[in-house]
Enzyme design. Sequence first.
Site, PDB file in Angstrom:
ATOM      1  N   LYS A  31      51.057 -17.742 -86.712  1.00 52.19           N
ATOM      2  CA  LYS A  31      50.391 -16.972 -87.755  1.00 52.19           C
ATOM      3  C   LYS A  31      51.278 -15.814 -88.203  1.00 52.19           C
ATOM      4  O   LYS A  31      52.112 -15.345 -87.431  1.00 52.19           O
ATOM      5  CB  LYS A  31      49.082 -16.366 -87.201  1.00 52.19           C
ATOM      6  CG  LYS A  31      47.963 -17.362 -86.945  1.00 52.19           C
ATOM      7  CD  LYS A  31      46.727 -16.628 -86.410  1.00 52.19           C
ATOM      8  CE  LYS A  31      45.599 -17.590 -86.116  1.00 52.19           C
ATOM      9  NZ  LYS A  31      45.062 -18.258 -87.311  1.00 52.19           N
ATOM     10  N   ARG A  64      39.250 -26.829 -82.763  1.00 45.39           N
ATOM     11  CA  ARG A  64      38.574 -28.137 -82.817  1.00 45.39           C
ATOM     12  C   ARG A  64      39.041 -29.033 -81.674  1.00 45.39           C
ATOM     13  O   ARG A  64      38.307 -29.916 -81.232  1.00 45.39           O
ATOM     14  CB  ARG A  64      38.807 -28.772 -84.196  1.00 45.39           C
ATOM     15  CG  ARG A  64      40.247 -29.083 -84.515  1.00 45.39           C
ATOM     16  CD  ARG A  64      40.481 -29.275 -86.008  1.00 45.39           C
ATOM     17  NE  ARG A  64      40.457 -28.002 -86.743  1.00 45.39           N
ATOM     18  CZ  ARG A  64      40.598 -27.884 -88.057  1.00 45.39           C
ATOM     19  NH1 ARG A  64      40.760 -28.956 -88.794  1.00 45.39           N
ATOM     20  NH2 ARG A  64      40.576 -26.697 -88.633  1.00 45.39           N
TER      21      ARG A  64
HETATM   22  N1  BES Z   1      40.905 -18.868 -85.228  1.00 43.62           N
HETATM   23  C1  BES Z   1      41.319 -19.368 -86.488  1.00 43.62           C
HETATM   24  C2  BES Z   1      40.273 -19.157 -87.585  1.00 43.62           C
HETATM   25  C3  BES Z   1      39.972 -17.724 -87.955  1.00 43.62           C
HETATM   26  C4  BES Z   1      40.650 -17.126 -88.999  1.00 43.62           C
HETATM   27  C5  BES Z   1      38.995 -17.016 -87.313  1.00 43.62           C
HETATM   28  C6  BES Z   1      40.366 -15.819 -89.352  1.00 43.62           C
HETATM   29  C7  BES Z   1      38.694 -15.712 -87.664  1.00 43.62           C
HETATM   30  C8  BES Z   1      39.390 -15.110 -88.685  1.00 43.62           C
HETATM   31  C9  BES Z   1      41.583 -20.863 -86.383  1.00 43.62           C
HETATM   32  O1  BES Z   1      42.071 -21.297 -85.158  1.00 43.62           O
HETATM   33  C10 BES Z   1      42.627 -21.193 -87.390  1.00 43.62           C
HETATM   34  O2  BES Z   1      43.709 -20.715 -87.253  1.00 43.62           O
HETATM   35  N2  BES Z   1      42.252 -21.991 -88.384  1.00 43.62           N
HETATM   36  C11 BES Z   1      43.143 -22.359 -89.412  1.00 43.62           C
HETATM   37  C12 BES Z   1      43.005 -23.846 -89.609  1.00 43.62           C
HETATM   38  C13 BES Z   1      44.071 -24.436 -90.468  1.00 43.62           C
HETATM   39  C14 BES Z   1      45.400 -24.380 -89.778  1.00 43.62           C
HETATM   40  C15 BES Z   1      43.683 -25.864 -90.769  1.00 43.62           C
HETATM   41  C16 BES Z   1      42.736 -21.594 -90.663  1.00 43.62           C
HETATM   42  O3  BES Z   1      41.545 -21.342 -90.869  1.00 43.62           O
HETATM   43  O4  BES Z   1      43.623 -21.206 -91.409  1.00 43.62           O
HETATM   44 MN    MN Z   2      44.155 -21.143 -84.970  1.00 47.84          MN
END
Ligand code: BES
Ligand code: MN
Length: 498
Positions: free
Chosen positions: A276, A350
Amino acid sequence: MTDRFRIKFGPFASPRAGILVVFCDDGLRLGAATRAALGPAAALVARAAAADRFKGKLAATLDIAAPADLKADRLVVVGLGKPKDLKPSDALTLGGAAIGKVPAAAKEITMLAEYPAGAMDADAVADLALGARLRAYAFDRYKTKRKEDEERPDAVALTIGTADPAAARRAFATRAALADGVVLARDLVNEPPNVLFPDAFARRSTALRRLGVAVEVFDARKLRQLGMGALLAVGQGSVHESRAVVMRWNGGRKGDKPLAFLGKGVCFDTGGISIKPAQSMEDMKGDMAGAACVTGLMQALAARKAKVNAVGLIGLVENMPDGKAQRPGDIITTLSKQTVEVINTDAEGRLVLADLLHYTAQRFKPKLMIDLATLTGAIIVALGQEVAGMFANDDKLAEQLTKAGIATGERVWRMPLGPEYDKLIDSKFADMKNTGGRHGGAITAAQFLQRFVGKTPWAHLDIAGTAMGSPQSEINRSWASGFGVRLLDRFVEDFYER
Ligand code: BES
Ligand code: MN
Ligand code: ZN
């Protein structure tokens, strides 16, 4: 955090010191017992209201310092709005709003729980107290110094005057258990990720044994034995071993199938190799909010001796980039034997839930399963931070959750599932891939989860927007809201307790 509030219920009376809180409607009307307790000071309310343009709107407050004719040092008047418009969840908000007006240094607070038209019923009185307690929560364990206006006494006595103190005391007993559950969930989410890594979280959950919850902790060896290849793949780049925890509360009839609650417990989500950006990455300490909610819920159910059989399962991992971490392109085998091509290591939640869902369905044959997860940023784009996303394969379950959401103010909004979305997560190389692209990101995540559910009635709550950094409310000033604990406690109480 240990609770500083000592809450008592007594008859209506005017306090000899401290802060007095009373309620008025949008016509500035006070109840009869309130007028009696205020005596000549009742006339101050109309004068101060005019000077302050206070109209008695819902949760608006009027603060009168050193009121003449009263022994109390301060009189706080809280508006009720139009009494006929009051919703069931408003008492909670009113309790929170009242405490918001009380200076941090206060040691003694008296609230007169009365509507202009008469006494509040025991549930409303108890909700006032719950709202007060939740509002007073602050996570300050790591502050070694306090600013002058943050100085707080270690104990605050809150006395609530009511027509029937014994009934209010009874109604509050279950709320006190619930408050402890919400506070536990908030604490877990607020804790920093160097402190609350998977094993540390698992060890904290074992404290529930004191309440009669059976707690099993699975270490990495056990998880390998079971075959939880997806959960383990997420954690394999971390120096902190993965864990899963099973919590069982049997307050229902022997042999009754349990309700199952499952939580995503990513103690820190860097994204892994699909790392990230640095901006706000610190918020990913809260990526275990689903697991925190399940733990808080199990604590609340056990503490109030809920007449239900419930199991709580949480998957605890840390998602790190590392020489041992999983790569984009890896194909992993889940507990269900279905294979997943990992396209993006940041779509890790997931994977954790896939194994937990399959395990839960097989081992417990539950009446229903509800998972909670800070699963996608996409749900925040869709719904903002006020309402959680809900996906369900069962209309009755969806309706019950919607009702519990309205009753508690922890609202959920149903989103679609459907075979049309399956093609987005089909993979060239494996049974499926772990991301579905930019479109409908929260939906394809839920559609992925559904492949591990089987025929059990199931709902998935995407709490990425509501569990943390969410808008501050009258009953929450902390980064972590504890979202879901009150919702699911209510869901259990209203629909599944015998
Ligand atoms: N933990 C994150 C989602 C999240 C984002 C929670 C912001 C709280 C605040 C999750 O694991 C994630 O990174 N999801 C990605 C999925 C994508 C790579 C398909 C997302 O939402 O960008
Ligand atoms: Mn994630
Ligand atoms: Zn995540």
